[in-house]
Design a protein around this motif. Structure first.
Motif, PDB file in Angstrom:
ATOM      1  N   THR A  82      -1.206  79.085  77.615  1.00 15.15           N
ATOM      2  CA  THR A  82      -0.152  78.161  77.220  1.00 15.15           C
ATOM      3  C   THR A  82      -0.637  76.715  77.176  1.00 15.15           C
ATOM      4  O   THR A  82      -0.371  75.984  76.217  1.00 15.15           O
ATOM      5  CB  THR A  82       1.034  78.283  78.202  1.00 15.15           C
ATOM      6  OG1 THR A  82       1.487  79.642  78.216  1.00 15.15           O
ATOM      7  CG2 THR A  82       2.179  77.374  77.781  1.00 15.15           C
ATOM      8  N   ARG A 135      -4.196  76.652  74.925  1.00 15.47           N
ATOM      9  CA  ARG A 135      -4.126  77.308  73.609  1.00 15.47           C
ATOM     10  C   ARG A 135      -5.476  77.941  73.248  1.00 15.47           C
ATOM     11  O   ARG A 135      -6.084  77.646  72.202  1.00 15.47           O
ATOM     12  CB  ARG A 135      -3.687  76.327  72.523  1.00 15.47           C
ATOM     13  CG  ARG A 135      -2.291  75.783  72.751  1.00 15.47           C
ATOM     14  CD  ARG A 135      -1.840  74.918  71.607  1.00 15.47           C
ATOM     15  NE  ARG A 135      -0.507  74.386  71.842  1.00 15.47           N
ATOM     16  CZ  ARG A 135       0.619  75.043  71.601  1.00 15.47           C
ATOM     17  NH1 ARG A 135       0.560  76.265  71.107  1.00 15.47           N
ATOM     18  NH2 ARG A 135       1.783  74.492  71.852  1.00 15.47           N
ATOM     19  N   GLY A 186       4.899  82.845  65.666  1.00 19.43           N
ATOM     20  CA  GLY A 186       4.465  81.615  66.304  1.00 19.43           C
ATOM     21  C   GLY A 186       5.533  81.081  67.249  1.00 19.43           C
ATOM     22  O   GLY A 186       6.737  81.327  67.063  1.00 19.43           O
ATOM     23  N   GLU A 187       5.096  80.337  68.256  1.00 18.35           N
ATOM     24  CA  GLU A 187       6.032  79.861  69.274  1.00 18.35           C
ATOM     25  C   GLU A 187       7.020  78.849  68.707  1.00 18.35           C
ATOM     26  O   GLU A 187       8.199  78.839  69.076  1.00 18.35           O
ATOM     27  CB  GLU A 187       5.241  79.245  70.438  1.00 18.35           C
ATOM     28  CG  GLU A 187       6.088  79.005  71.673  1.00 18.35           C
ATOM     29  CD  GLU A 187       5.234  78.759  72.896  1.00 18.35           C
ATOM     30  OE1 GLU A 187       4.137  79.344  72.973  1.00 18.35           O
ATOM     31  OE2 GLU A 187       5.667  77.981  73.760  1.00 18.35           O
ATOM     32  N   ASP A 188       6.553  78.003  67.791  1.00 18.55           N
ATOM     33  CA  ASP A 188       7.452  77.000  67.205  1.00 18.55           C
ATOM     34  C   ASP A 188       8.551  77.666  66.384  1.00 18.55           C
ATOM     35  O   ASP A 188       9.718  77.264  66.439  1.00 18.55           O
ATOM     36  CB  ASP A 188       6.648  76.037  66.330  1.00 18.55           C
ATOM     37  CG  ASP A 188       5.703  75.174  67.159  1.00 18.55           C
ATOM     38  OD1 ASP A 188       5.971  75.004  68.370  1.00 18.55           O
ATOM     39  OD2 ASP A 188       4.701  74.690  66.598  1.00 18.55           O
ATOM     40  N   VAL A 189       8.166  78.686  65.606  1.00 16.04           N
ATOM     41  CA  VAL A 189       9.168  79.409  64.810  1.00 16.04           C
ATOM     42  C   VAL A 189      10.151  80.129  65.729  1.00 16.04           C
ATOM     43  O   VAL A 189      11.374  80.130  65.484  1.00 16.04           O
ATOM     44  CB  VAL A 189       8.469  80.425  63.876  1.00 16.04           C
ATOM     45  CG1 VAL A 189       9.496  81.273  63.140  1.00 16.04           C
ATOM     46  CG2 VAL A 189       7.577  79.695  62.884  1.00 16.04           C
ATOM     47  N   ARG A 237      11.058  79.300  68.749  1.00 20.22           N
ATOM     48  CA  ARG A 237      11.971  78.314  69.344  1.00 20.22           C
ATOM     49  C   ARG A 237      13.027  77.866  68.338  1.00 20.22           C
ATOM     50  O   ARG A 237      14.173  77.596  68.707  1.00 20.22           O
ATOM     51  CB  ARG A 237      11.177  77.112  69.830  1.00 20.22           C
ATOM     52  CG  ARG A 237      10.425  77.376  71.135  1.00 20.22           C
ATOM     53  CD  ARG A 237       9.569  76.187  71.510  1.00 20.22           C
ATOM     54  NE  ARG A 237       8.884  76.391  72.782  1.00 20.22           N
ATOM     55  CZ  ARG A 237       7.894  75.638  73.224  1.00 20.22           C
ATOM     56  NH1 ARG A 237       7.454  74.627  72.471  1.00 20.22           N
ATOM     57  NH2 ARG A 237       7.331  75.895  74.382  1.00 20.22           N
ATOM     58  N   SER A 238      12.640  77.780  67.059  1.00 19.88           N
ATOM     59  CA  SER A 238      13.596  77.320  66.040  1.00 19.88           C
ATOM     60  C   SER A 238      14.745  78.300  65.835  1.00 19.88           C
ATOM     61  O   SER A 238      15.799  77.901  65.330  1.00 19.88           O
ATOM     62  CB  SER A 238      12.873  77.092  64.714  1.00 19.88           C
ATOM     63  OG  SER A 238      12.446  78.335  64.156  1.00 19.88           O
ATOM     64  N   ARG A 267      13.809  81.518  73.897  1.00 20.40           N
ATOM     65  CA  ARG A 267      13.282  80.748  75.027  1.00 20.40           C
ATOM     66  C   ARG A 267      11.922  81.352  75.381  1.00 20.40           C
ATOM     67  O   ARG A 267      11.807  82.268  76.198  1.00 20.40           O
ATOM     68  CB  ARG A 267      14.249  80.813  76.195  1.00 20.40           C
ATOM     69  CG  ARG A 267      15.629  80.242  75.836  1.00 20.40           C
ATOM     70  CD  ARG A 267      16.645  80.462  76.923  1.00 20.40           C
ATOM     71  NE  ARG A 267      16.295  79.738  78.144  1.00 20.40           N
ATOM     72  CZ  ARG A 267      16.993  79.812  79.263  1.00 20.40           C
ATOM     73  NH1 ARG A 267      18.073  80.596  79.300  1.00 20.40           N
ATOM     74  NH2 ARG A 267      16.613  79.150  80.329  1.00 20.40           N
ATOM     75  N   ALA A 268      10.902  80.796  74.723  1.00 19.15           N
ATOM     76  CA  ALA A 268       9.569  81.431  74.778  1.00 19.15           C
ATOM     77  C   ALA A 268       9.008  81.483  76.190  1.00 19.15           C
ATOM     78  O   ALA A 268       8.424  82.500  76.598  1.00 19.15           O
ATOM     79  CB  ALA A 268       8.617  80.681  73.853  1.00 19.15           C
TER      80      ALA A 268
END
Length: 364
Positions: free
Chosen positions: A172, A175, A254-257, A259-260, A264-265
């Motif tokens: 995390t 990366r 992906g983590e950003d997607v 979260r969008s 709650r990753a």
């Protein structure tokens, strides 16, 4: 561009047909697992017919050599292989998804070695190793057994959880690439292997025998309590994977997607890796280190049913149970005495796949 009603209906029909095919494949794996378990009950140095096995399973008492062989030796061994294989495979599938690393598994990340170190500490510090009489050969032949299974399991879980937390933190915060994460696993494996050797150096003869015997990776030593613990841990990890399948699917993008769309990753990763560590620790405490199964089974399942975590988790568990039971049954037949540790065969199966994945750059 809008989709016509006919095209939409065709798409829905294709999805339903694909879903039915995956369900039928899962059913076929279950039938194959049952057939293999039936063969494993009858095959061995003490040959039994299916009618004899059925008689002892459903009607007659466990008295006599055949009853001891069926109910006291082969049945718990089969159930240990099924529950342990299921738990390790589901643990591997969750670890690969949550870390976004197709090379990840409890063995390649050093989690199994950390659990082994924790269990060795439990054996030495809490006196959990010992000798008990062999149920078949009689009291003259003694075998090493691990007592205080709950204590050893708790120590193994603590070791697995510590290694998992470290890997998750590195993945995390830094990366790391899949290859770099595996290198961290190699370093952790060496560290915990050295720690286990240090524990062995200070152990007495009985404790040393218990640790060495236990690290072979063998399902035959698991008792009923340990089998129940492995089954419970596997069901808990598998249940989590099924309930969180939509979030896990979103995390693939992906983590950003993720979260969008409201995932709650961090919480998902902590809960999933914690359950994966629990399953690994319980299996390692009961059966020792079984290499590569958590890597091999999810990759086979992913090839057959795709990356959707709904069918992937279930199929991974079934393949893990099938592979471990098949390897243990083959080992019993090849060795003749039934003493060939199953960890040897899983290493022969998993190591080539691991090298292939490395050569392909970690792609699925």
């Amino acid at each position: 561009m809008s989709t016509s009603p006919a095209a939409a209906m065709s798409l829905v029909a294709n999805q339903l047909a694909l879903s039915r095919a995956k369900s039928l494949l899962a059913l076929g794996l279950g039938v194959l697992l049952a057939l293999l378990a039936g063969y494993a009950l009858t095959a061995g140095r003490y040959d039994l017919s299916l009618s004899q096995v059925a008689g002892h399973l459903f009607g007659q008492s466990a008295a006599g050599p055949a009853g001891v062989v069926v109910l006291g030796i082969r049945l718990p061994r089969i159930l240990a292989a099924v529950s342990g294989g299921f738990a390790l495979a589901v643990s591997g599938a969750l670890t690969q998804s949550l870390l976004g690393n197709p090379l990840a598994s409890p063995f390649t990340l050093g989690i199994s070695h950390a659990a082994a170190f924790g269990a060795a500490c439990g054996i030495v510090l809490f006196g959990a190793g010992g000798f008990t009489a062999n149920a078949v050969a009689g009291s003259a032949a003694e075998i090493v057994r691990i007592g205080a299974a709950a204590t050893v399991s708790a120590c193994a879980f603590a070791g697995a959880l510590g290694a998992t937390a470290l890997i998750a933190a590195l993945a995390t915060l830094r990366r790391l690439s899949p290859q770099a994460m595996i290198l961290c696993g190699v370093a952790l494996s060496s560290l915990f292997t050295a720690g286990t050797i240090l524990i062995q150096f200070f152990a007495d003869d009985l404790q040393l025998a218990a640790i060495v015997f236990w690290t072979f990776g063998d399902v035959s030593r698991a008792g009923w309590e340990q089998i129940a613990a492995m089954a419970g841990a596997g069901v808990a990890a598998g249940g989590f994977g099924l309930m969180a399948r939509h979030d896990l699917n979103a995390l693939l993008a992906g983590e950003d997607v993720a979260r969008s769309v409201g995932v709650r990753a961090l919480s998902l990763r902590l809960a999933g890796l914690g359950l994966a560590a629990l399953a690994t620790g319980v299996v390692v405490a009961a059966c020792g280190v079984i290499a590569f199964l958590g890597l091999l089974a999810p990759h086979i399942a992913r090839r057959l049913v795709g990356a959707d975590h709904g069918p992937l988790v279930l199929h991974s568990g079934l393949w893990g149970a099938l592979l471990l039971l098949g390897a243990d049954t083959a080992g019993r037949q090849l060795a003749g005495t039934g003493a060939l540790p199953v960890g040897v065969l899983t290493s022969f199966l998993g190591a080539p796949l691991f090298l292939l994945l490395l050569l392909r750059g970690g792609r699925t």
